[in-house]
Design a protein around this motif. Structure first.
Motif, PDB file in Angstrom:
ATOM      1  N   THR A   5       0.820  -1.212   0.000  1.00 30.33           N
ATOM      2  CA  THR A   5       0.000   0.000   0.000  1.00 30.33           C
ATOM      3  C   THR A   5       0.856   1.265   0.000  1.00 30.33           C
ATOM      4  O   THR A   5       0.508   2.252  -0.644  1.00 30.33           O
ATOM      5  CB  THR A   5      -0.929  -0.002   1.221  1.00 30.33           C
ATOM      6  N   ALA A   6       1.967   1.229   0.705  1.00 31.72           N
ATOM      7  CA  ALA A   6       2.809   2.418   0.811  1.00 31.72           C
ATOM      8  C   ALA A   6       4.142   2.282   0.093  1.00 31.72           C
ATOM      9  O   ALA A   6       4.747   3.280  -0.288  1.00 31.72           O
ATOM     10  CB  ALA A   6       3.057   2.759   2.284  1.00 31.72           C
ATOM     11  N   TYR A   7       4.617   1.058  -0.094  1.00 27.66           N
ATOM     12  CA  TYR A   7       5.939   0.851  -0.678  1.00 27.66           C
ATOM     13  C   TYR A   7       5.915  -0.290  -1.694  1.00 27.66           C
ATOM     14  O   TYR A   7       5.197  -1.283  -1.522  1.00 27.66           O
ATOM     15  CB  TYR A   7       6.979   0.528   0.406  1.00 27.66           C
ATOM     16  N   LEU A   8       6.712  -0.117  -2.742  1.00 28.78           N
ATOM     17  CA  LEU A   8       7.041  -1.214  -3.652  1.00 28.78           C
ATOM     18  C   LEU A   8       8.407  -1.744  -3.233  1.00 28.78           C
ATOM     19  O   LEU A   8       9.345  -0.968  -3.049  1.00 28.78           O
ATOM     20  CB  LEU A   8       7.101  -0.735  -5.102  1.00 28.78           C
ATOM     21  N   THR A   9       8.513  -3.043  -3.093  1.00 34.89           N
ATOM     22  CA  THR A   9       9.768  -3.645  -2.661  1.00 34.89           C
ATOM     23  C   THR A   9      10.146  -4.771  -3.599  1.00 34.89           C
ATOM     24  O   THR A   9       9.312  -5.609  -3.944  1.00 34.89           O
ATOM     25  CB  THR A   9       9.653  -4.196  -1.229  1.00 34.89           C
ATOM     26  N   TYR A  24      13.516  -0.433  -2.352  1.00 33.82           N
ATOM     27  CA  TYR A  24      12.390  -0.122  -1.466  1.00 33.82           C
ATOM     28  C   TYR A  24      11.957   1.289  -1.823  1.00 33.82           C
ATOM     29  O   TYR A  24      12.731   2.234  -1.645  1.00 33.82           O
ATOM     30  CB  TYR A  24      12.900  -0.214  -0.024  1.00 33.82           C
ATOM     31  N   LEU A  25      10.753   1.460  -2.372  1.00 40.86           N
ATOM     32  CA  LEU A  25      10.354   2.740  -2.953  1.00 40.86           C
ATOM     33  C   LEU A  25       8.962   3.145  -2.480  1.00 40.86           C
ATOM     34  O   LEU A  25       8.011   2.362  -2.610  1.00 40.86           O
ATOM     35  CB  LEU A  25      10.368   2.623  -4.483  1.00 40.86           C
ATOM     36  N   PHE A  26       8.852   4.349  -1.921  1.00 38.29           N
ATOM     37  CA  PHE A  26       7.531   4.840  -1.525  1.00 38.29           C
ATOM     38  C   PHE A  26       6.678   5.047  -2.768  1.00 38.29           C
ATOM     39  O   PHE A  26       7.084   5.706  -3.725  1.00 38.29           O
ATOM     40  CB  PHE A  26       7.655   6.166  -0.762  1.00 38.29           C
ATOM     41  N   GLY A 115       1.280  -4.368   7.207  1.00 40.02           N
ATOM     42  CA  GLY A 115       1.567  -3.667   5.964  1.00 40.02           C
ATOM     43  C   GLY A 115       1.155  -2.215   6.028  1.00 40.02           C
ATOM     44  O   GLY A 115       0.856  -1.670   7.092  1.00 40.02           O
ATOM     45  N   GLY A 116       1.125  -1.581   4.858  1.00 36.11           N
ATOM     46  CA  GLY A 116       0.740  -0.184   4.816  1.00 36.11           C
ATOM     47  C   GLY A 116      -0.716   0.031   5.136  1.00 36.11           C
ATOM     48  O   GLY A 116      -1.086   0.935   5.880  1.00 36.11           O
ATOM     49  N   GLY A 117      -1.593  -0.820   4.578  1.00 35.46           N
ATOM     50  CA  GLY A 117      -3.023  -0.632   4.761  1.00 35.46           C
ATOM     51  C   GLY A 117      -3.703  -1.661   5.613  1.00 35.46           C
ATOM     52  O   GLY A 117      -4.779  -1.407   6.164  1.00 35.46           O
ATOM     53  N   THR A 118      -3.110  -2.856   5.720  1.00 36.65           N
ATOM     54  CA  THR A 118      -3.769  -3.942   6.439  1.00 36.65           C
ATOM     55  C   THR A 118      -2.781  -4.698   7.315  1.00 36.65           C
ATOM     56  O   THR A 118      -1.566  -4.601   7.143  1.00 36.65           O
ATOM     57  CB  THR A 118      -4.425  -4.942   5.471  1.00 36.65           C
ATOM     58  N   THR A 119      -3.341  -5.471   8.226  1.00 38.79           N
ATOM     59  CA  THR A 119      -2.563  -6.398   9.048  1.00 38.79           C
ATOM     60  C   THR A 119      -2.978  -7.807   8.660  1.00 38.79           C
ATOM     61  O   THR A 119      -4.156  -8.172   8.784  1.00 38.79           O
ATOM     62  CB  THR A 119      -2.826  -6.153  10.550  1.00 38.79           C
ATOM     63  N   GLY A 120      -2.009  -8.596   8.170  1.00 38.57           N
ATOM     64  CA  GLY A 120      -2.271  -9.963   7.766  1.00 38.57           C
ATOM     65  C   GLY A 120      -1.741 -10.936   8.808  1.00 38.57           C
ATOM     66  O   GLY A 120      -0.699 -10.705   9.416  1.00 38.57           O
ATOM     67  N   ILE A 121      -2.467 -12.014   9.010  1.00 38.51           N
ATOM     68  CA  ILE A 121      -2.128 -12.982  10.054  1.00 38.51           C
ATOM     69  C   ILE A 121      -2.142 -14.381   9.467  1.00 38.51           C
ATOM     70  O   ILE A 121      -3.062 -14.749   8.719  1.00 38.51           O
ATOM     71  CB  ILE A 121      -3.149 -12.911  11.207  1.00 38.51           C
ATOM     72  N   ALA A 122      -1.122 -15.162   9.802  1.00 39.09           N
ATOM     73  CA  ALA A 122      -1.100 -16.582   9.478  1.00 39.09           C
ATOM     74  C   ALA A 122      -0.781 -17.358  10.749  1.00 39.09           C
ATOM     75  O   ALA A 122       0.223 -17.079  11.407  1.00 39.09           O
ATOM     76  CB  ALA A 122      -0.063 -16.897   8.397  1.00 39.09           C
TER      77      ALA A 122
END
Length: 244
Positions: A5-9, A24-26, A115-122
């Motif tokens: 959401t905020a960065y391309l890596t 790592y790019l905003f 992440g930038g927009g969400t929190t993912g859980i496994a």
């Protein structure tokens, strides 16, 4: 190739899964796993690929990518289309927290990708992913709170957020957002045996992030080195192309 959401890596590994280089790019070309600026994403990925190729002195031809858990399949494929439009063959797509665990290697516990927009859980049991989930709240929300409190542009707030020297002073502002992340984690791991939590994603590096999650959940929580790179490296490890 991680379209966040905020960065391309971009993370590039050798044949032994050892990191060679990366970028790592905003950029705000995706939101919560959805590509919102397709042409912009393609152009940025191309430019990142070109710079990496010049540094390595060789062509990049294949890439894996990922997505937050729960993203519709059509949107997952849009991520693959960005990779391929940038001149790379997309060899695999994996949900982000599972990708992170390819590097972290938890056998029993939870991987939490902030992440930038969400929190993912496994949730993992005996090395197998038994549950995944994803909810809104991530690093972008930290920056929005900072921007509002200090009456400054979002981009300036983002710069403050990622400055380790400024984080202790910003901590009281963002602590409620960290607690929201912790509450999301606690709700989704309820009913599972989770002896430890590993936080990944760039936001996990924020001052006292692990401490807040541990205090809220009561579960030992830690952050690996360079957490922003863990998920894209895991995606690259998921690349199932035959190296021969």
């Amino acid at each position: 190739m991680d379209l966040g959401t905020a960065y391309l890596t971009v993370a590039v590994l050798d044949e032994n899964d050892q990191p060679l280089t990366g970028e790592y790019l905003f950029a705000q070309v995706a939101k919560d796993g959805l590509v919102v600026d397709y042409l912009g994403a393609v152009d940025l990925v191309k430019s990142m690929r070109d710079r990496i190729e010049k540094r390595l002195g060789r062509e990049l031809t294949h890439a894996a990518s990922g997505f937050p858990p729960g993203v519709p399949q059509a949107e997952v494929q849009a991520t693959a289309h960005v990779v391929e439009a940038a001149g790379l063959i997309c060899t695999g797509l994996i949900d982000e927290p599972s990708a992170a665990n390819a590097l972290v290697g938890l056998k029993n516990g939870a991987i939490v990708d902030v992440g930038g927009g969400t929190t993912g859980i496994a949730v993992l049991e005996k090395g197998q992913v038994v549950y995944t989930a994803d909810e809104a709240t991530g690093g972008t929300h930290f920056s929005l709170v900072i921007a509002g409190a200090h009456d400054m542009p979002f981009e300036q707030a983002e710069g403050l957020k990622i400055d380790p020297e400024r984080q202790p002073a910003l901590f009281p502002l963002v602590k409620p957002v960290l607690e929201k992340v912790a509450s999301i984690v606690a709700r989704h791991i309820e009913g599972y045996r989770v002896p430890e939590i590993a936080l990944v994603g760039g936001t996990s590096a924020f001052y006292k992030a692990a401490e807040v999650v541990e205090q809220f959940t009561g579960i030992p929580t830690w952050v690996p080195q360079h957490p922003a790179l863990v998920t894209p490296i895991g995606m690259a490890m998921h690349n199932d192309r035959d190296p021969n």
